[in-house]
Design a protein around this motif. Structure first.
Motif, mmCIF file in Angstrom:
data_model
loop_
_atom_site.group_PDB
_atom_site.id
_atom_site.type_symbol
_atom_site.label_atom_id
_atom_site.label_comp_id
_atom_site.label_asym_id
_atom_site.label_seq_id
_atom_site.Cartn_x
_atom_site.Cartn_y
_atom_site.Cartn_z
ATOM 1 N N LYS A 273 0.818 -1.214 0.000
ATOM 2 C CA LYS A 273 0.000 0.000 0.000
ATOM 3 C C LYS A 273 0.852 1.265 0.000
ATOM 4 O O LYS A 273 1.830 1.362 0.733
ATOM 5 N N ASN B 117 -6.203 -0.191 -9.362
ATOM 6 C CA ASN B 117 -5.164 -0.928 -8.649
ATOM 7 C C ASN B 117 -5.152 -2.387 -9.085
ATOM 8 O O ASN B 117 -6.193 -3.020 -9.203
ATOM 9 N N TYR C 143 -4.127 -6.175 -8.179
ATOM 10 C CA TYR C 143 -3.864 -7.028 -7.027
ATOM 11 C C TYR C 143 -3.376 -8.396 -7.515
ATOM 12 O O TYR C 143 -3.045 -8.567 -8.688
ATOM 13 N N LYS D 65 -8.837 -3.702 -9.804
ATOM 14 C CA LYS D 65 -9.999 -3.212 -9.068
ATOM 15 C C LYS D 65 -9.983 -1.693 -9.095
ATOM 16 O O LYS D 65 -8.937 -1.080 -8.899
ATOM 17 N N LYS D 66 -11.134 -1.096 -9.330
ATOM 18 C CA LYS D 66 -11.244 0.359 -9.304
ATOM 19 C C LYS D 66 -11.611 0.791 -7.887
ATOM 20 O O LYS D 66 -12.762 0.697 -7.475
ATOM 21 N N ASP D 67 -10.593 1.207 -7.139
ATOM 22 C CA ASP D 67 -10.789 1.657 -5.764
ATOM 23 C C ASP D 67 -11.170 3.128 -5.769
ATOM 24 O O ASP D 67 -10.588 3.930 -6.515
ATOM 25 N N THR D 68 -12.138 3.506 -4.943
ATOM 26 C CA THR D 68 -12.616 4.890 -4.901
ATOM 27 C C THR D 68 -12.309 5.515 -3.552
ATOM 28 O O THR D 68 -12.404 4.858 -2.509
ATOM 29 N N PHE D 69 -11.959 6.812 -3.589
ATOM 30 C CA PHE D 69 -11.563 7.530 -2.383
ATOM 31 C C PHE D 69 -12.178 8.926 -2.396
ATOM 32 O O PHE D 69 -12.118 9.627 -3.402
#
Length: 136
Positions: free
Chosen positions: A35, A66, A68, A74-78
């Protein structure tokens, strides 16, 4: 590289913030396996409500592609409710990697005449080549 940006200048050489739409990011050149953290340092939007809307609300979300284990992307959202959120970047293995993502600006307009809302989305894209090393 940042796509979908426009910067306009005034006659005195200063940036015309009302008519410009741009952002800057902090993404380390060197990351560690696992990370990592990036951050939106600034975001200037030239999108606003039309005069007949009562008010507008802007929301900023960073979406990072991202990779893995087993090649799973995977489309990580923040989002944190500000125009300068931090976001996670996962580095799967040592070597060179391209960080890709987009910034989604959502504008929610209140329409006073019928108590409804309109939601508009605007995207800006980014990518950066980084080097990934083992954690120390």
């Amino acid at each position: 590289m940042y796509k979908n940006q426009s910067i306009h200048y005034l006659n005195n050489g200063e940036i015309d913030l009302k008519n410009s739409s741009f952002f800057s990011l902090e993404i380390p050149d060197t990351m560690v396996v696992g990370k990592n953290v990036g951050k939106v340092l600034s975001y200037n939007s030239n999108y606003s409500s039309d005069e007949y809307y009562l008010s507008d609300y802007h929301f900023l979300t960073v979406i990072v592609e991202n990779e893995y284990e087993n090649g799973l992307i995977k489309k990580d959202t923040f989002s944190d409710g500000t125009f300068t959120p931090s976001f996670g970047i996962f580095a799967r293995k040592k070597g060179y990697q391209t960080v890709r993502g987009r910034i989604m600006e959502e504008i929610v307009y209140d329409i006073p005449s019928d108590s409804s809302v309109v939601v508009k989305e605007h995207f800006k894209y980014f990518e950066k080549d980084v080097f990934v090393q083992k954690p120390t």
